[in-house]
Design a protein around this motif. Structure first.
Motif, PDB file in Angstrom:
ATOM      1  N   GLU A  60      36.070  48.181  42.593  1.00  0.00           N
ATOM      2  CA  GLU A  60      35.855  48.152  44.041  1.00  0.00           C
ATOM      3  C   GLU A  60      37.158  48.373  44.785  1.00  0.00           C
ATOM      4  N   SER A  61      38.246  47.815  44.248  1.00  0.00           N
ATOM      5  CA  SER A  61      39.551  47.934  44.890  1.00  0.00           C
ATOM      6  C   SER A  61      40.623  47.603  43.869  1.00  0.00           C
ATOM      7  N   TYR A  62      41.858  47.930  44.229  1.00  0.00           N
ATOM      8  CA  TYR A  62      42.970  47.512  43.385  1.00  0.00           C
ATOM      9  C   TYR A  62      44.217  47.336  44.236  1.00  0.00           C
ATOM     10  N   THR A  63      45.169  46.563  43.714  1.00  0.00           N
ATOM     11  CA  THR A  63      46.458  46.379  44.371  1.00  0.00           C
ATOM     12  C   THR A  63      47.562  46.715  43.379  1.00  0.00           C
ATOM     13  N   VAL A  64      48.716  47.108  43.920  1.00  0.00           N
ATOM     14  CA  VAL A  64      49.862  47.511  43.104  1.00  0.00           C
ATOM     15  C   VAL A  64      51.071  46.691  43.545  1.00  0.00           C
ATOM     16  N   SER A  65      51.806  46.150  42.588  1.00  0.00           N
ATOM     17  CA  SER A  65      53.006  45.390  42.920  1.00  0.00           C
ATOM     18  C   SER A  65      54.104  46.313  43.430  1.00  0.00           C
ATOM     19  N   GLU A  66      55.098  45.712  44.090  1.00  0.00           N
ATOM     20  CA  GLU A  66      56.194  46.493  44.669  1.00  0.00           C
ATOM     21  C   GLU A  66      56.955  47.289  43.609  1.00  0.00           C
ATOM     22  N   ASP A  67      57.084  46.716  42.408  1.00  0.00           N
ATOM     23  CA  ASP A  67      57.830  47.433  41.366  1.00  0.00           C
ATOM     24  C   ASP A  67      56.972  48.449  40.614  1.00  0.00           C
ATOM     25  N   GLY A  68      55.684  48.562  40.970  1.00  0.00           N
ATOM     26  CA  GLY A  68      54.807  49.560  40.364  1.00  0.00           C
ATOM     27  C   GLY A  68      54.388  49.263  38.940  1.00  0.00           C
ATOM     28  N   LYS A  69      54.586  48.031  38.465  1.00  0.00           N
ATOM     29  CA  LYS A  69      54.293  47.702  37.071  1.00  0.00           C
ATOM     30  C   LYS A  69      53.055  46.827  36.898  1.00  0.00           C
ATOM     31  N   ARG A  70      52.552  46.230  37.982  1.00  0.00           N
ATOM     32  CA  ARG A  70      51.400  45.321  37.878  1.00  0.00           C
ATOM     33  C   ARG A  70      50.277  45.848  38.767  1.00  0.00           C
ATOM     34  N   TYR A  71      49.117  46.096  38.135  1.00  0.00           N
ATOM     35  CA  TYR A  71      47.924  46.568  38.851  1.00  0.00           C
ATOM     36  C   TYR A  71      46.830  45.509  38.678  1.00  0.00           C
ATOM     37  N   VAL A  72      46.212  45.129  39.781  1.00  0.00           N
ATOM     38  CA  VAL A  72      45.115  44.161  39.740  1.00  0.00           C
ATOM     39  C   VAL A  72      43.875  44.824  40.332  1.00  0.00           C
ATOM     40  N   PHE A  73      42.795  44.867  39.541  1.00  0.00           N
ATOM     41  CA  PHE A  73      41.554  45.525  39.941  1.00  0.00           C
ATOM     42  C   PHE A  73      40.456  44.499  40.176  1.00  0.00           C
ATOM     43  N   LYS A  74      39.740  44.676  41.273  1.00  0.00           N
ATOM     44  CA  LYS A  74      38.505  43.943  41.521  1.00  0.00           C
ATOM     45  C   LYS A  74      37.341  44.830  41.093  1.00  0.00           C
ATOM     46  N   LEU A  75      36.464  44.293  40.252  1.00  0.00           N
ATOM     47  CA  LEU A  75      35.343  45.060  39.737  1.00  0.00           C
ATOM     48  C   LEU A  75      34.113  44.904  40.608  1.00  0.00           C
ATOM     49  N   ARG A  76      33.261  45.911  40.595  1.00  0.00           N
ATOM     50  CA  ARG A  76      31.932  45.779  41.183  1.00  0.00           C
ATOM     51  C   ARG A  76      31.189  44.646  40.468  1.00  0.00           C
ATOM     52  N   GLN A  77      30.483  43.858  41.221  1.00  0.00           N
ATOM     53  CA  GLN A  77      29.642  42.825  40.623  1.00  0.00           C
ATOM     54  C   GLN A  77      28.216  43.354  40.495  1.00  0.00           C
ATOM     55  N   GLY A  78      27.534  42.900  39.460  1.00  0.00           N
ATOM     56  CA  GLY A  78      26.148  43.310  39.260  1.00  0.00           C
ATOM     57  C   GLY A  78      25.964  44.542  38.419  1.00  0.00           C
ATOM     58  N   VAL A  79      27.053  45.122  37.898  1.00  0.00           N
ATOM     59  CA  VAL A  79      26.926  46.287  37.006  1.00  0.00           C
ATOM     60  C   VAL A  79      26.381  45.811  35.659  1.00  0.00           C
ATOM     61  N   LYS A  80      25.387  46.513  35.146  1.00  0.00           N
ATOM     62  CA  LYS A  80      24.734  46.117  33.898  1.00  0.00           C
ATOM     63  C   LYS A  80      24.975  47.156  32.800  1.00  0.00           C
ATOM     64  N   PHE A  81      25.227  46.642  31.596  1.00  0.00           N
ATOM     65  CA  PHE A  81      25.214  47.519  30.433  1.00  0.00           C
ATOM     66  C   PHE A  81      23.770  47.903  30.107  1.00  0.00           C
ATOM     67  N   HIS A  82      23.627  48.842  29.209  1.00  0.00           N
ATOM     68  CA  HIS A  82      22.292  49.336  28.873  1.00  0.00           C
ATOM     69  C   HIS A  82      21.404  48.280  28.228  1.00  0.00           C
ATOM     70  N   ASP A  83      21.998  47.212  27.680  1.00  0.00           N
ATOM     71  CA  ASP A  83      21.176  46.135  27.109  1.00  0.00           C
ATOM     72  C   ASP A  83      20.867  45.048  28.139  1.00  0.00           C
ATOM     73  N   GLY A  84      21.282  45.267  29.404  1.00  0.00           N
ATOM     74  CA  GLY A  84      20.982  44.323  30.474  1.00  0.00           C
ATOM     75  C   GLY A  84      22.038  43.272  30.715  1.00  0.00           C
ATOM     76  N   SER A  85      23.076  43.202  29.890  1.00  0.00           N
ATOM     77  CA  SER A  85      24.128  42.201  30.085  1.00  0.00           C
ATOM     78  C   SER A  85      25.113  42.660  31.153  1.00  0.00           C
TER      79      SER A  85
END
Length: 535
Positions: free
Chosen positions: A98-123
């Protein structure tokens, strides 16, 4: 550590990302169908089915086992990644993210995932699955492993909570976001249940499905291909086709005849120009054209004499009839590309004259070769007619210069296995360097850096100055400062005769006219099926 957000747009410099964040622009899902669009797509879903003839065999269904365009269809259609390249010119967009942030030094990336995404087995798809997928890629030693190992170590990816994942890079990288298209996320619980003797589930996943993509695997046969059915619970809504059937058809004539008869509704574009013209003349065909960034070239085996001698490489470079190839065999449908970066890409120098077809020059260089000459092997790829034609054309020029050679054509799965072993790799091989991410490093870095030997650098080329310039370009977030570094690399490689660069091509997408919604992107070659429908 201060972090900022910004829009995920191809070619954006990191400082621009940070500025966008400071202005309050979050990295969101621009470019993707919105909820209303997805609902409309679901309501309009048809029961159509497409049979697609592919020139390369599908020898595995493991999304982390291959890193090529010939077998991209199962990765694109059965799996999702954090980011996805879309359209042409290509743009990198959030997908599972859904979004991500990057640290000032460009070495740390933090991602927020979509909620409710399902694998093909429903999990549920969670941050743990992203972490497992990255760890798996870094551990199994397949071609895509080499894409990420220069950037990060095993154990450096963390799940901060159920829907937040953190990547910690060894050093700042200008291409990290661009490469995340190839972090296909697998169902970690399912794969772990099928691990055998610490194999990360490789044997099981080679013939099964652990994805969340638009289609669910129904049948896989390496001799034939794969069949997949629409996954109606996909986070973007159901795709437009109920079934996709990708079939391995090695012979170009068989693919073209099957398309004309209606046995297939689409096929890959890797065919001689006369076959493209044949399809263009058929009233039931729609042969789409698009500018692309796809370099056609031949490798030289830099660790095996006589290719260790610069004079021999230059001699061979003067034995290929570039004008005859482009104007006669391909009918002027492609453009000469004299160096390793496709002409339309930023970072491609405009002043590299390149090599010409000149047998007298070839003989002049041959007289200066300091190692013993021998018969060389020139390889092409079965199912890719241009590759085999180019090998035959070069053989003719080599004979005129007095160089003995033999031709060897093999299917791509065999070829790709030989890439990774310098003892098995051919003296020369004609192939394409396709767009895996829209950045000059996709060509210059992947084809030339010594840390990519056997995984992109298929000629086992090594030059410390080239490595230094490429490392500097990767650590530089500013495109304006990166471009001249890649130009310098391309010039050095041309003078080094690092490879025999031939042309940059167009994409020709042959489909029957009742196929609508084709969405071409150079990354994936227009084989993402979720957008298609049959009218």
């Amino acid at each position: 550590m201060r972090e900022e957000s910004g829009r995920a747009t191809a070619g954006l410099r990191r400082r621009d990302v940070l500025r966008a964040g400071a202005a309050g622009a979050a990295i969101g899902t621009a470019g993707l169908p919105g909820l209303a669009q997805a609902q409309a797509q679901a309501q309009a879903q048809g029961r159509g089915r497409i049979a697609f003839a592919n020139g390369s065999a599908f020898d595995t269904m493991d999304p982390h086992a291959t890193f090529d365009v010939g077998r991209v269809a199962y990765r694109l259609n059965l799996y999702d990644g954090l980011m996805r390249w879309l359209d042409n010119p290509p743009k990198i967009e959030p997908w599972l993210a859904e979004s991500y942030t990057v640290s000032e030094d460009g070495k740390r990336y933090v991602f927020k995932l979509r909620q409710g995404v399902k694998f093909h087995d429903g999990s549920d798809l969670t941050a743990d699955d992203v972490v497992y997928s990255m760890e798996r890629i870094l551990s199994i030693g397949k071609p895509v492993t080499a894409l990420f190992t220069p950037l990060m170590d095993r154990g450096s990816t963390k799940a901060l909570d159920r829907y937040t994942v953190e990547f910690n890079l060894k050093s700042a990288s200008a291409i990290f976001i661009a490469t995340l298209h190839d972090l296909y996320v697998v169902n970690s619980a399912l794969v772990k249940r099928n691990e055998r003797n610490g194999d990360w589930g490789q044997e099981w996943l080679s013939r099964n499905d652990a994805g969340s993509g638009s289609y669910v695997l129904q049948r896989f046969d390496p001799a034939r291909g794969f069949l997949a059915r629409r996954y109606n619970q996909h986070f973007l809504g159901p795709a437009g086709l109920e079934e996709i059937d990708f079939r391995y058809v090695a012979e170009v004539n068989s693919r073209v005849l099957g398309l004309i008869r209606g046995d297939f509704q689409g096929t890959d574009p890797y065919m001689p120009q006369d076959q493209i013209a044949r399809l263009q003349a058929d009233p039931n065909m729609n042969v789409m054209e698009a500018e692309s960034t796809r370099l056609f070239y031949a490798t030289f085996h830099h660790q095996r004499p006589p290719f260790t001698d610069l004079n021999f490489r230059k001699a061979v470079s003067h034995c290929f009839d570039y004008d005859g190839w482009i104007n006669n065999i391909l009918g002027g449908s492609v453009v000469r590309n004299t160096q390793v970066i496709p002409n339309p890409m930023w970072g491609a120098p405009k002043d590299v004259a390149g090599y010409t077809y000149d047998i007298d020059k070839a003989k002049w260089y041959l007289q200066r070769v300091q190692v013993p000459l021998r018969e060389i092997t020139v390889a092409g790829m079965i199912g890719y007619e241009q590759s085999m034609q180019a090998a035959a054309l070069l053989q003719n020029g080599l004979a005129r210069a007095g160089v003995q050679s033999k031709l060897l054509n093999e299917p791509f799965p065999v070829v790709s296995n030989k890439f990774r072993d310098p003892a098995q790799m051919y003296d020369m091989l004609f192939l394409w360097r396709s767009t895996y991410y829209a950045d000059p490093h996709n060509w210059a870095g992947e084809m030339l850096h010594s840390n990519r030997r056997g995984n992109g650098n298929n000629g086992y080329y090594s030059n410390p100055e080239v490595d230094r310039l490429l490392d500097q370009a990767l650590a530089t977030p500013d495109q304006a400062r990166r471009a001249p570094l890649y130009e310098q690399v391309a010039r050095i490689a041309a003078e080094d005769a690092a490879a025999l660069c031939v042309h940059n091509g167009k994409w020709y997408g042959p489909f029957r006219k009742n196929v609508q919604g084709v969405r071409f992107c150079p990354i994936g070659d227009g084989q993402e099926m979720r957008w298609l429908r049959i009218t």
